[in-house]
Enzyme design. Structure first.
Site, mmCIF file in Angstrom:
data_model
loop_
_atom_site.group_PDB
_atom_site.id
_atom_site.type_symbol
_atom_site.label_atom_id
_atom_site.label_comp_id
_atom_site.label_asym_id
_atom_site.label_seq_id
_atom_site.Cartn_x
_atom_site.Cartn_y
_atom_site.Cartn_z
ATOM 1 N N GLU A 95 -3.564 32.440 -5.094
ATOM 2 C CA GLU A 95 -2.284 33.065 -5.552
ATOM 3 C C GLU A 95 -2.513 34.468 -5.019
ATOM 4 O O GLU A 95 -3.612 34.804 -4.693
ATOM 5 C CB GLU A 95 -2.218 33.132 -7.012
ATOM 6 C CG GLU A 95 -1.281 34.013 -7.678
ATOM 7 C CD GLU A 95 0.166 33.467 -7.484
ATOM 8 O OE1 GLU A 95 0.787 33.150 -6.266
ATOM 9 O OE2 GLU A 95 0.773 33.235 -8.388
ATOM 10 N N ASP A 96 -1.321 35.274 -4.563
ATOM 11 C CA ASP A 96 -1.429 36.536 -3.968
ATOM 12 C C ASP A 96 -1.593 37.583 -5.153
ATOM 13 O O ASP A 96 -2.586 38.374 -5.040
ATOM 14 C CB ASP A 96 -0.035 36.715 -3.377
ATOM 15 C CG ASP A 96 1.123 36.530 -4.342
ATOM 16 O OD1 ASP A 96 1.127 36.029 -5.358
ATOM 17 O OD2 ASP A 96 2.284 36.989 -3.690
ATOM 18 N N ASP A 132 0.063 38.679 -12.256
ATOM 19 C CA ASP A 132 0.971 39.868 -13.121
ATOM 20 C C ASP A 132 0.850 39.419 -14.680
ATOM 21 O O ASP A 132 -0.131 39.848 -15.460
ATOM 22 C CB ASP A 132 2.265 39.887 -12.542
ATOM 23 C CG ASP A 132 3.178 40.909 -13.129
ATOM 24 O OD1 ASP A 132 2.695 41.924 -12.956
ATOM 25 O OD2 ASP A 132 4.509 40.861 -13.372
ATOM 26 N N PHE A 169 4.331 48.353 -8.265
ATOM 27 C CA PHE A 169 4.558 47.356 -7.199
ATOM 28 C C PHE A 169 4.372 47.401 -5.961
ATOM 29 O O PHE A 169 4.456 48.430 -5.421
ATOM 30 C CB PHE A 169 6.438 47.256 -7.650
ATOM 31 C CG PHE A 169 6.656 46.014 -6.985
ATOM 32 C CD1 PHE A 169 6.640 44.923 -7.885
ATOM 33 C CD2 PHE A 169 7.318 45.612 -5.711
ATOM 34 C CE1 PHE A 169 7.352 43.557 -7.463
ATOM 35 C CE2 PHE A 169 7.727 44.437 -5.345
ATOM 36 C CZ PHE A 169 7.791 43.338 -6.174
ATOM 37 N N ARG A 193 6.623 41.066 3.681
ATOM 38 C CA ARG A 193 5.481 40.094 3.424
ATOM 39 C C ARG A 193 4.613 40.386 5.021
ATOM 40 O O ARG A 193 3.419 40.011 5.183
ATOM 41 C CB ARG A 193 5.894 38.776 3.573
ATOM 42 C CG ARG A 193 6.805 38.288 2.572
ATOM 43 C CD ARG A 193 7.150 36.617 2.482
ATOM 44 N NE ARG A 193 8.065 36.417 1.642
ATOM 45 C CZ ARG A 193 7.749 36.128 -0.008
ATOM 46 N NH1 ARG A 193 6.624 36.249 -0.242
ATOM 47 N NH2 ARG A 193 8.466 35.640 -0.553
HETATM 48 P P1 IMP Z 1 3.039 36.080 -13.021
HETATM 49 O O1 IMP Z 1 3.392 34.729 -13.405
HETATM 50 O O2 IMP Z 1 3.892 37.097 -13.748
HETATM 51 O O3 IMP Z 1 1.351 36.440 -13.203
HETATM 52 O O4 IMP Z 1 3.625 36.415 -11.819
HETATM 53 C C1 IMP Z 1 2.820 36.214 -10.407
HETATM 54 C C2 IMP Z 1 3.814 36.417 -9.487
HETATM 55 O O5 IMP Z 1 4.758 37.568 -9.212
HETATM 56 C C3 IMP Z 1 3.243 36.524 -7.986
HETATM 57 O O6 IMP Z 1 2.772 35.368 -7.422
HETATM 58 C C4 IMP Z 1 4.272 37.377 -7.199
HETATM 59 O O7 IMP Z 1 5.054 36.550 -6.291
HETATM 60 C C5 IMP Z 1 5.042 38.077 -8.207
HETATM 61 N N1 IMP Z 1 4.409 39.579 -8.421
HETATM 62 C C6 IMP Z 1 3.794 40.300 -9.343
HETATM 63 N N2 IMP Z 1 3.617 41.504 -9.325
HETATM 64 C C7 IMP Z 1 4.135 41.547 -7.937
HETATM 65 C C8 IMP Z 1 4.218 42.844 -7.100
HETATM 66 O O8 IMP Z 1 3.595 44.018 -7.259
HETATM 67 N N3 IMP Z 1 4.597 42.610 -5.971
HETATM 68 C C9 IMP Z 1 5.057 41.608 -5.350
HETATM 69 N N4 IMP Z 1 5.157 40.461 -6.158
HETATM 70 C C10 IMP Z 1 4.432 40.675 -7.353
HETATM 71 MG MG MG Z 2 6.440 36.024 -4.905
#
Ligand code: IMP
Ligand code: MG
Length: 186
Positions: free
Chosen positions: A105-106, A109, A158, A171
């Site tokens: 995963e990138d 959050d 962000f 990206r």
């Molecule tokens: P989660 O399910 O809330 O943990 O979200 C994870 C996903 O939210 C990641 O795979 C990203 O696509 C997106 N995301 C969360 N924070 C950022 C950020 O700071 N920049 C870009 N994408 C983000």
């Molecule tokens: Mg994303």
């Protein structure tokens, strides 16, 4: 005329060199952890944000890997999560009981995406499941979730670049940078 994307970046949080060094360390750990395990190692890239990390990570891992891809929707558009996880591209393999899966995963959050996917792959009968994220924003967590491999803990800002987007842009930047808040209207 193309726009200069770097003009929208407030500051570089992680340079190409810092990321490269950390990816090599994570790959080494994965090598050590999986070298003597029964079953095949499968890296699952969560599209689209993880493609750049995935490509670098799979080259740095020295033991044989299978790769696969899944796509989920967690963010609508913009910078806030919908909290609602939908699988948009599913895994089409029937051998999960032989697979040691590492979800790549990138960024984590709220934690919802990885918590959901981990449970889903458990139900699909994966032999083992671990998670690997390049970035982690623990301050934003809404569900109790901790990755097995994590590149960098970052503050609640962000970020874009190295695969991460804002409305599909940025990206391709080779570094991770904080987006100027004026870009997303703050
Ligand atoms: P989660 O399910 O809330 O943990 O979200 C994870 C996903 O939210 C990641 O795979 C990203 O696509 C997106 N995301 C969360 N924070 C950022 C950020 O700071 N920049 C870009 N994408 C983000
Ligand atoms: Mg994303």
């Amino acid at each position: 005329m193309y726009r200069d994307l770097t003009a929208d970046i407030e500051r570089v949080l992680l340079t190409e060199e810092q990321i490269k060094e950390r990816v090599a360390q994570i790959a080494k750990k994965i090598d050590e952890d999986y070298r003597d395990r029964e079953g095949k190692l499968v890296l699952i890239c969560i599209l689209k944000g993880s493609v750049v990390f995935m490509a670098d990570l799979m080259k740095a891992v020295t033991i044989p890997v299978d790769i696969d891809f899944m796509k989920v929707s967690s963010y609508g558009s913009g910078t806030s999560s919908s909290g609602n996880i939908k699988i948009l591209l599913d895994l089409h393999r029937e051998d999960l009981d032989e697979c040691n899966v590492v979800i790549v995963e990138d960024i984590i959050d709220s934690g919802r995406t990885l918590a959901h996917l981990t449970k889903y792959l458990e139900l699909r009968g994966a032999r083992s499941i671990r998670t690997c994220t390049l970035l982690d924003k623990p301050e934003r967590r809404e569900v109790d979730f901790n990755p097995d491999y994590s590149g960098f803990v970052i503050p609640d800002e962000f970020v874009v670049g190295y695969g991460l987007d804002y409305n599909e842009a940025y990206r391709e930047l080779p570094f991770v940078g904080v987006l100027k808040p004026c870009v997303y209207g703050k």
